[in-house]
Design a protein around this motif. Structure first.
Motif, PDB file in Angstrom:
ATOM      1  N   LEU A 268      26.812  46.443  34.314  1.00 16.16           N
ATOM      2  CA  LEU A 268      27.055  45.617  35.278  1.00 16.16           C
ATOM      3  C   LEU A 268      28.019  45.541  36.188  1.00 16.16           C
ATOM      4  O   LEU A 268      29.104  44.629  34.804  1.00 16.16           O
ATOM      5  CB  LEU A 268      26.702  43.788  34.913  1.00 16.16           C
ATOM      6  N   ASP A 269      29.116  46.202  36.529  1.00 11.90           N
ATOM      7  CA  ASP A 269      30.631  46.575  37.050  1.00 11.90           C
ATOM      8  C   ASP A 269      30.770  45.079  37.456  1.00 11.90           C
ATOM      9  O   ASP A 269      30.802  44.032  38.283  1.00 11.90           O
ATOM     10  CB  ASP A 269      30.985  47.433  38.093  1.00 11.90           C
ATOM     11  N   GLY A 270      32.151  45.182  36.897  1.00 12.71           N
ATOM     12  CA  GLY A 270      32.674  43.283  37.077  1.00 12.71           C
ATOM     13  C   GLY A 270      32.279  42.312  36.979  1.00 12.71           C
ATOM     14  O   GLY A 270      32.292  41.381  37.930  1.00 12.71           O
TER      15      GLY A 270
ATOM     16  N   ILE B  12      44.533  46.914  45.070  1.00 13.29           N
ATOM     17  CA  ILE B  12      45.305  47.328  43.733  1.00 13.29           C
ATOM     18  C   ILE B  12      45.864  45.895  43.503  1.00 13.29           C
ATOM     19  O   ILE B  12      45.631  45.370  43.653  1.00 13.29           O
ATOM     20  CB  ILE B  12      46.338  48.450  43.530  1.00 13.29           C
ATOM     21  N   ASN B  13      45.926  45.905  42.126  1.00  9.49           N
ATOM     22  CA  ASN B  13      45.880  44.705  40.866  1.00  9.49           C
ATOM     23  C   ASN B  13      47.598  44.474  41.159  1.00  9.49           C
ATOM     24  O   ASN B  13      48.129  45.544  39.888  1.00  9.49           O
ATOM     25  CB  ASN B  13      44.986  44.751  39.521  1.00  9.49           C
ATOM     26  N   MET B  14      48.410  43.795  42.103  1.00  9.91           N
ATOM     27  CA  MET B  14      49.341  44.180  41.633  1.00  9.91           C
ATOM     28  C   MET B  14      50.485  43.213  40.869  1.00  9.91           C
ATOM     29  O   MET B  14      51.622  43.776  40.394  1.00  9.91           O
ATOM     30  CB  MET B  14      49.910  42.913  42.971  1.00  9.91           C
TER      31      MET B  14
ATOM     32  N   LEU C  52      43.693  51.704  44.427  1.00  7.72           N
ATOM     33  CA  LEU C  52      44.052  52.806  43.043  1.00  7.72           C
ATOM     34  C   LEU C  52      43.973  51.845  41.677  1.00  7.72           C
ATOM     35  O   LEU C  52      44.278  50.261  42.011  1.00  7.72           O
ATOM     36  CB  LEU C  52      45.742  52.529  43.631  1.00  7.72           C
ATOM     37  N   TYR C  53      43.377  52.750  40.985  1.00  8.01           N
ATOM     38  CA  TYR C  53      43.738  51.659  39.257  1.00  8.01           C
ATOM     39  C   TYR C  53      44.916  53.463  39.051  1.00  8.01           C
ATOM     40  O   TYR C  53      44.033  54.039  37.985  1.00  8.01           O
ATOM     41  CB  TYR C  53      42.389  51.367  38.631  1.00  8.01           C
ATOM     42  N   PRO C  54      45.654  53.082  38.981  1.00  8.41           N
ATOM     43  CA  PRO C  54      46.247  53.965  38.363  1.00  8.41           C
ATOM     44  C   PRO C  54      46.744  53.839  36.898  1.00  8.41           C
ATOM     45  O   PRO C  54      46.302  52.635  36.552  1.00  8.41           O
ATOM     46  CB  PRO C  54      48.178  53.147  39.148  1.00  8.41           C
TER      47      PRO C  54
ATOM     48  N   ARG D 121      43.675  43.814  49.993  1.00  6.87           N
ATOM     49  CA  ARG D 121      42.473  43.982  49.403  1.00  6.87           C
ATOM     50  C   ARG D 121      42.217  43.432  48.011  1.00  6.87           C
ATOM     51  O   ARG D 121      42.524  45.221  47.529  1.00  6.87           O
ATOM     52  CB  ARG D 121      40.995  43.919  50.012  1.00  6.87           C
ATOM     53  N   TRP D 122      41.551  43.066  47.058  1.00 10.43           N
ATOM     54  CA  TRP D 122      41.182  43.234  45.503  1.00 10.43           C
ATOM     55  C   TRP D 122      39.906  42.312  44.919  1.00 10.43           C
ATOM     56  O   TRP D 122      40.351  40.624  44.884  1.00 10.43           O
ATOM     57  CB  TRP D 122      42.197  43.226  44.589  1.00 10.43           C
ATOM     58  N   ASN D 123      38.979  42.926  44.674  1.00 14.06           N
ATOM     59  CA  ASN D 123      37.580  42.247  44.475  1.00 14.06           C
ATOM     60  C   ASN D 123      37.560  42.004  43.606  1.00 14.06           C
ATOM     61  O   ASN D 123      37.007  41.397  42.839  1.00 14.06           O
ATOM     62  CB  ASN D 123      36.615  43.335  44.736  1.00 14.06           C
TER      63      ASN D 123
ATOM     64  N   GLY E  79      44.787  53.913  32.920  1.00 13.24           N
ATOM     65  CA  GLY E  79      44.665  53.596  34.067  1.00 13.24           C
ATOM     66  C   GLY E  79      43.137  52.770  33.201  1.00 13.24           C
ATOM     67  O   GLY E  79      42.567  52.974  31.913  1.00 13.24           O
ATOM     68  N   LYS E  80      42.519  51.873  33.916  1.00 10.19           N
ATOM     69  CA  LYS E  80      41.514  51.038  33.320  1.00 10.19           C
ATOM     70  C   LYS E  80      40.236  51.672  33.473  1.00 10.19           C
ATOM     71  O   LYS E  80      39.124  51.147  32.536  1.00 10.19           O
ATOM     72  CB  LYS E  80      41.667  49.199  33.756  1.00 10.19           C
ATOM     73  N   LEU E  81      40.057  52.186  34.625  1.00 12.23           N
ATOM     74  CA  LEU E  81      38.568  52.720  34.819  1.00 12.23           C
ATOM     75  C   LEU E  81      38.184  53.619  33.966  1.00 12.23           C
ATOM     76  O   LEU E  81      38.360  54.678  33.952  1.00 12.23           O
ATOM     77  CB  LEU E  81      38.595  53.209  36.605  1.00 12.23           C
TER      78      LEU E  81
ATOM     79  N   ALA F 105      36.138  43.600  40.815  1.00 13.59           N
ATOM     80  CA  ALA F 105      34.971  44.671  40.682  1.00 13.59           C
ATOM     81  C   ALA F 105      35.297  46.112  42.172  1.00 13.59           C
ATOM     82  O   ALA F 105      35.180  46.133  43.165  1.00 13.59           O
ATOM     83  CB  ALA F 105      33.649  44.098  41.041  1.00 13.59           C
ATOM     84  N   MET F 106      34.782  46.761  40.876  1.00 10.63           N
ATOM     85  CA  MET F 106      35.165  48.759  41.855  1.00 10.63           C
ATOM     86  C   MET F 106      34.087  47.965  42.744  1.00 10.63           C
ATOM     87  O   MET F 106      34.968  48.207  43.987  1.00 10.63           O
ATOM     88  CB  MET F 106      34.971  49.573  40.265  1.00 10.63           C
ATOM     89  N   VAL F 107      32.656  48.435  41.924  1.00  7.43           N
ATOM     90  CA  VAL F 107      31.967  48.229  43.189  1.00  7.43           C
ATOM     91  C   VAL F 107      31.482  47.984  44.421  1.00  7.43           C
ATOM     92  O   VAL F 107      31.706  48.360  45.735  1.00  7.43           O
ATOM     93  CB  VAL F 107      30.418  48.544  42.363  1.00  7.43           C
TER      94      VAL F 107
HETATM   95  P1  P6P Z   1      41.204  44.107  36.436  1.00 10.26           P
HETATM   96  C1  P6P Z   1      36.017  45.619  36.024  1.00 10.26           C
HETATM   97  O1  P6P Z   1      36.408  44.790  34.786  1.00 10.26           O
HETATM   98  C2  P6P Z   1      36.741  46.344  35.930  1.00 10.26           C
HETATM   99  O2  P6P Z   1      36.024  47.618  35.469  1.00 10.26           O
HETATM  100  C3  P6P Z   1      36.565  47.417  38.073  1.00 10.26           C
HETATM  101  O3  P6P Z   1      35.472  46.986  38.148  1.00 10.26           O
HETATM  102  C4  P6P Z   1      37.298  46.892  38.537  1.00 10.26           C
HETATM  103  O4  P6P Z   1      37.755  47.499  39.446  1.00 10.26           O
HETATM  104  C5  P6P Z   1      38.613  46.243  37.662  1.00 10.26           C
HETATM  105  O5  P6P Z   1      38.079  46.676  36.126  1.00 10.26           O
HETATM  106  C6  P6P Z   1      39.276  45.707  37.630  1.00 10.26           C
HETATM  107  O6  P6P Z   1      40.522  45.253  36.544  1.00 10.26           O
HETATM  108  O7  P6P Z   1      42.886  44.116  35.779  1.00 10.26           O
HETATM  109  O8  P6P Z   1      42.434  43.756  37.983  1.00 10.26           O
HETATM  110  O9  P6P Z   1      40.968  42.972  36.272  1.00 10.26           O
END
Ligand code: P6P
Length: 321
Positions: A105-107, A197-199, A251-253, A231-233, A263-265, A235-237
């Motif tokens: 369950l991504d995001g 991107i998460n600013m 971008l998740y640098p 845009r920043w959702n 990076g987080k991913l 949730a990567m999906v």
């Molecule tokens: P941040 C969700 O937890 C996730 O793994 C990805 O789906 C999403 O793109 C990213 O982390 C969001 O990270 O730092 O914005 O909370």
């Protein structure tokens, strides 16, 4: 309209892999039903545990993980599974031809705010040179994937899928409990005017990323000569789905924060499956100069910086590196 079973047959997908994909599709329908009910199904909120990532597990994380794990390991062709929610590989069927990894369950932090969430999955050939439940089963570069995709639990439930050919999009017909083909061949526009991107992490980015994003923010008055939107959702999906549907760059640098310095991913069950879908749709997915699909994995839950989306835009980013 063509349904999933018919398209898998038309694409001459091996029967054991086709059955595996159908199983994923069936489990996603159960997950989708629980997501739709939300609080009414008593599935919101925290499960009170932390996963290997140190993230608080939501109830629906655990439910989705268990549904996927149990359904897949009942298939004799699935030798082992790995999950964001499992510390280690779970092996079972020694002769199985495939191994499967997933982010169930991504995001999931979006669950409690009724936001977009999804399931990301990837399938590799099983390795005969290591134990069935060894982490080394998954020590394969993303280029070796035989199948990758995600289900997006949004206003409609959709599945993006590639089995080595085009990235295709299916939409769940709820009362028929089946996925119908709705986009036979997803193609990402080479140019775009949207970035994701998460600013909030800006102070942690490298100077290259800082400069690239500043150029986008400068818009028509800056070196890019056109305006961009953001845009920043969360949730990567959801972000990758938007890129597949209308172009863009996600971008998740890498950044200097201790827990997400690389990076987080996660490479195995987020970056690689999304990279395969994006490349099969004519886009690019990179870590600096290297394609994500060519990264040699070092550990099961390894994190990796991710830049993916419209090919010309990813190249514009790389030109600054
Ligand atoms: P941040 C969700 O937890 C996730 O793994 C990805 O789906 C999403 O793109 C990213 O982390 C969001 O990270 O730092 O914005 O909370």
């Amino acid at each position: 309209m063509t349904d999933l079973a018919q398209q898998l047959a038309d694409d001459k997908v091996p029967s054991e892999l086709a059955q595996l994909v159908q199983t994923l599709a069936e489990v996603s329908q159960s997950i989708s039903a629980k997501v739709r009910l939300g609080a009414l199904a008593g599935v919101l909120g925290s499960a009170g545990e932390q996963n290997v990532q140190g993230e608080t597990q939501k109830k629906l994380d655990v439910i989705a993980n268990d549904l996927l794990k149990e359904a897949l390991l009942r298939l004799p062709q699935v030798r082992a599974v790995a999950s964001e929610e499992e510390d280690d590989v779970v092996g079972a069927n020694h002769g199985g031809a495939y191994i499967v990894a997933f982010d169930p369950l991504d995001g999931s932090s979006n669950i409690d705010i009724n936001g977009q969430i999804g399931t990301i999955f990837t399938v590799y050939p099983a390795r005969d040179d290591v134990a069935c439940d060894s982490d080394a089963q998954f020590a394969q570069p993303g280029r070796k994937q035989v199948c990758a995709g995600y289900m997006l639990y949004g206003p409609s439930t959709q599945m993006a899928l590639t089995t080595g050919g085009p990235s295709r999009l299916y939409t769940l017909v709820p009362d028929q409990q089946k996925y119908q083909l709705t986009e036979a061949e997803l193609r990402i526009a080479p140019e775009c005017n949207e970035f994701a991107i998460n600013m909030a992490n800006q102070r942690h980015w490298s100077p290259v990323v800082q400069g690239y994003i500043a150029n986008l923010q400068a818009g028509a008055d800056g070196p890019r000569g056109k305006d961009f939107n953001m845009r920043w959702n969360g949730a990567m999906v959801g972000d990758v789905h938007r890129v597949l549907m209308r172009g863009g760059i996600f971008l998740y640098p890498a950044n200097t924060q201790s827990k997400v310095h690389n990076g987080k991913l996660r490479l195995l069950y987020e970056a690689n499956p999304m990279a395969m879908l994006v490349e099969q749709a004519g886009g690019s997915a990179v870590v600096g100069e290297q394609a994500i699909l060519d990264v040699d994995p070092e550990s099961l839950h390894q994190r990796v910086p991710v830049i993916l989306g419209s090919g010309a835009e990813v190249q514009a980013f790389q030109a600054l590196s």
